[in-house]
Design an enzyme around this catalytic site. Structure first.
Site, PDB file in Angstrom:
ATOM      1  N   ILE A 146       6.419  -5.223   0.134  1.00  0.00           N
ATOM      2  CA  ILE A 146       7.826  -5.642   0.139  1.00  0.00           C
ATOM      3  C   ILE A 146       8.532  -5.223  -1.146  1.00  0.00           C
ATOM      4  O   ILE A 146       9.747  -5.155  -1.197  1.00  0.00           O
ATOM      5  CB  ILE A 146       7.978  -7.170   0.334  1.00  0.00           C
ATOM      6  N   ASP A 147       7.765  -4.914  -2.215  1.00  0.00           N
ATOM      7  CA  ASP A 147       8.370  -4.629  -3.520  1.00  0.00           C
ATOM      8  C   ASP A 147       9.103  -3.285  -3.572  1.00  0.00           C
ATOM      9  O   ASP A 147       9.893  -3.046  -4.479  1.00  0.00           O
ATOM     10  CB  ASP A 147       7.293  -4.632  -4.615  1.00  0.00           C
ATOM     11  N   ARG A 287       7.915 -12.823   2.072  1.00  0.00           N
ATOM     12  CA  ARG A 287       6.883 -11.915   2.576  1.00  0.00           C
ATOM     13  C   ARG A 287       6.557 -12.137   4.050  1.00  0.00           C
ATOM     14  O   ARG A 287       5.870 -11.332   4.673  1.00  0.00           O
ATOM     15  CB  ARG A 287       5.626 -12.086   1.726  1.00  0.00           C
TER      16      ARG A 287
HETATM   17  O1  F6P Z   1       3.307  -7.243  -4.142  1.00  0.00           O
HETATM   18  C1  F6P Z   1       3.812  -8.163  -3.231  1.00  0.00           C
HETATM   19  C2  F6P Z   1       4.027  -9.494  -3.904  1.00  0.00           C
HETATM   20  O2  F6P Z   1       4.520 -10.380  -2.922  1.00  0.00           O
HETATM   21  C3  F6P Z   1       4.904  -9.473  -5.142  1.00  0.00           C
HETATM   22  O3  F6P Z   1       6.277  -9.422  -4.840  1.00  0.00           O
HETATM   23  C4  F6P Z   1       4.480 -10.760  -5.828  1.00  0.00           C
HETATM   24  O4  F6P Z   1       4.691 -10.663  -7.215  1.00  0.00           O
HETATM   25  C5  F6P Z   1       3.003 -10.817  -5.517  1.00  0.00           C
HETATM   26  O5  F6P Z   1       2.785 -10.014  -4.367  1.00  0.00           O
HETATM   27  C6  F6P Z   1       2.496 -12.210  -5.233  1.00  0.00           C
HETATM   28  O6  F6P Z   1       1.118 -12.127  -5.047  1.00  0.00           O
HETATM   29  P1  F6P Z   1       0.233 -13.325  -4.485  1.00  0.00           P
HETATM   30  O7  F6P Z   1       0.535 -13.459  -3.024  1.00  0.00           O
HETATM   31  O8  F6P Z   1      -1.151 -12.893  -4.747  1.00  0.00           O
HETATM   32  O9  F6P Z   1       0.659 -14.557  -5.223  1.00  0.00           O
END
Ligand code: F6P
Length: 374
Positions: A146-147, A287
């Site tokens: 998503i980034d 997400r």
């Molecule tokens: O890379 C996708 C992402 O949702 C980022 O936007 C966010 O910083 C990270 O993953 C969060 O990761 P986790 O789900 O491991 O907390």
């Protein structure tokens, strides 16, 4: 780049086995990519293994044979039916050795990696190890995060849905903000990359958009926000006479949202009595959800090229959506295949803000801010 790039092995033939995995952070549209890749591979007579929980499943040999019925209709669901995990073991030498053993045991001839920076880095490691060890595993990636921080691809799977989710959330927040005449700071995901905040901020008519690539110091950032908020609430003609202010902040901005709130309450309240600021961190909400039609289509088309590249014997590449440059694939005029080294170098630049792509994004935002008088 043409379809015949980088380390090419013999093309796959009916009966050969390919694996599909979705490591790292899930992204809406991953299932549409799994579905398309599986169906195209099955149509070529290949055996398809769904590898559960990304590289963890590869190391544990946790796989399931995928048939048409297993992937029918999954494209409409968010998340990933294969499951995901951030697997630290895969980053070690012992993990690499085990992965190679599993590749042999499972009879894998090709692996499709659907994911972001970490997942594609893992894919490159696997393809390098195989090549160095005389193995012939073909590894091709598809960008999904998503980034929108994967280099060479103008879009990654999941971005469009995430932007729509953020805009829908901010529209709701705007209703309550207007009712109470409040200022809201809405923080959105994106890791180091400000793309989601930038795009969703524009689409949701935010008054201020804060993103790391702008390179503000903390005092500069606080001064900008304070200036906009003061002007917003001041009655016309000196100000905009607004009843609410929306600030969209990218996760990568190091100044905490709470610090911005405290600063505003302290600095602006004397001029705007009753000023109230609230913080809303959208977090993982961004997400999830059913993928947009755009994400489903992009996912299917990227997966189509990637699985065909594997079947043709290619390894160490990634299918990119409408890249700024690069020869388009014969399998799809909007997709190009790039060497994973090139992709990952550019990804690092997108993440630290030195990429031309990041600079263009900043330029675009500055233009919008100038028009809006922010
Ligand atoms: O890379 C996708 C992402 O949702 C980022 O936007 C966010 O910083 C990270 O993953 C969060 O990761 P986790 O789900 O491991 O907390």
């Amino acid at each position: 780049m043409s379809d015949a790039v980088q380390g090419t092995n013999r093309p796959l033939t009916a009966g050969d086995t390919v694996g599909i995995l979705t490591p790292g952070g899930d992204a809406p549209g991953m299932n549409a990519a799994v579905r398309a890749a599986a169906k195209i591979a099955l149509a070529q007579g290949l055996t398809v293994l769904g590898i559960r929980h990304g590289y963890k499943g590869l190391l544990d040999g946790d796989v399931a044979v995928l048939e048409h019925r297993d992937v029918d209709g999954i494209g409409r669901y968010g998340g990933t039916v294969l499951g995901s995990a951030r697997e630290l073991r895969f980053k070690t030498a012992a993990g690499h050795e085990l992965a190679q053993r599993r590749v042999k045991e499972l009879g894998l001839e090709g692996v499709l990696v659907i994911g972001g920076d970490g997942s594609l880095t893992g894919g490159r490691a696997l393809s390098r190890l195989e090549a160095a060890g005389g193995g012939r595993l073909r590894v091709v990636g598809v960008p999904a995060s998503i980034d929108n921080d994967v280099g060479c691809s103008s879009l990654a799977i999941g971005v469009d849905t995430a932007v729509n989710t953020i805009v829908a959330a901010i529209d709701k927040i705007a209703d309550t903000a207007r009712a109470h005449e409040r200022t809201f700071i809405v923080e959105v995901m994106g890791r180091d990359c400000g793309y989601l905040a930038m795009v969703a901020g524009i689409a949701s008519s935010a008054d201020v958009i804060l993103y790391r690539e702008r390179g503000y110091s903390q005092p500069e950032l606080l001064a900008q926000v304070e200036g906009v908020v003061r002007k917003a609430y001041r009655p016309p003609p000196a100000g905009a006479g607004k009843r609410m202010v929306l600030i969209v902040k990218a996760e990568g901005v190091s100044v905490p949202a709470e610090a911005i709130k405290e600063h505003l309450d302290l600095a602006v309240r004397p001029e705007v009595p009753g000023l109230e600021t609230r913080v809303c961190v959208l977090g993982h909400l961004v997400r999830g959800g059913a993928p947009s039609a755009m994400d489903r289509l992009v996912a299917a088309r990227l997966a189509n090229v990637a699985i065909r590249a594997i079947a043709s014997g290619q390894t160490g590449t990634m299918a990119a959506w409408r890249p700024p440059e690069g020869e388009r694939s014969a399998w799809d005029p909007d997709v190009a295949l790039f060497d994973l080294d090139v992709v990952l170098e550019e990804t690092a630049r997108v993440r630290d803000g030195t990429s031309l792509v990041s600079q263009k994004r900043v330029q675009l935002l500055s233009g919008v801010e100038a028009v809006l008088g922010l």
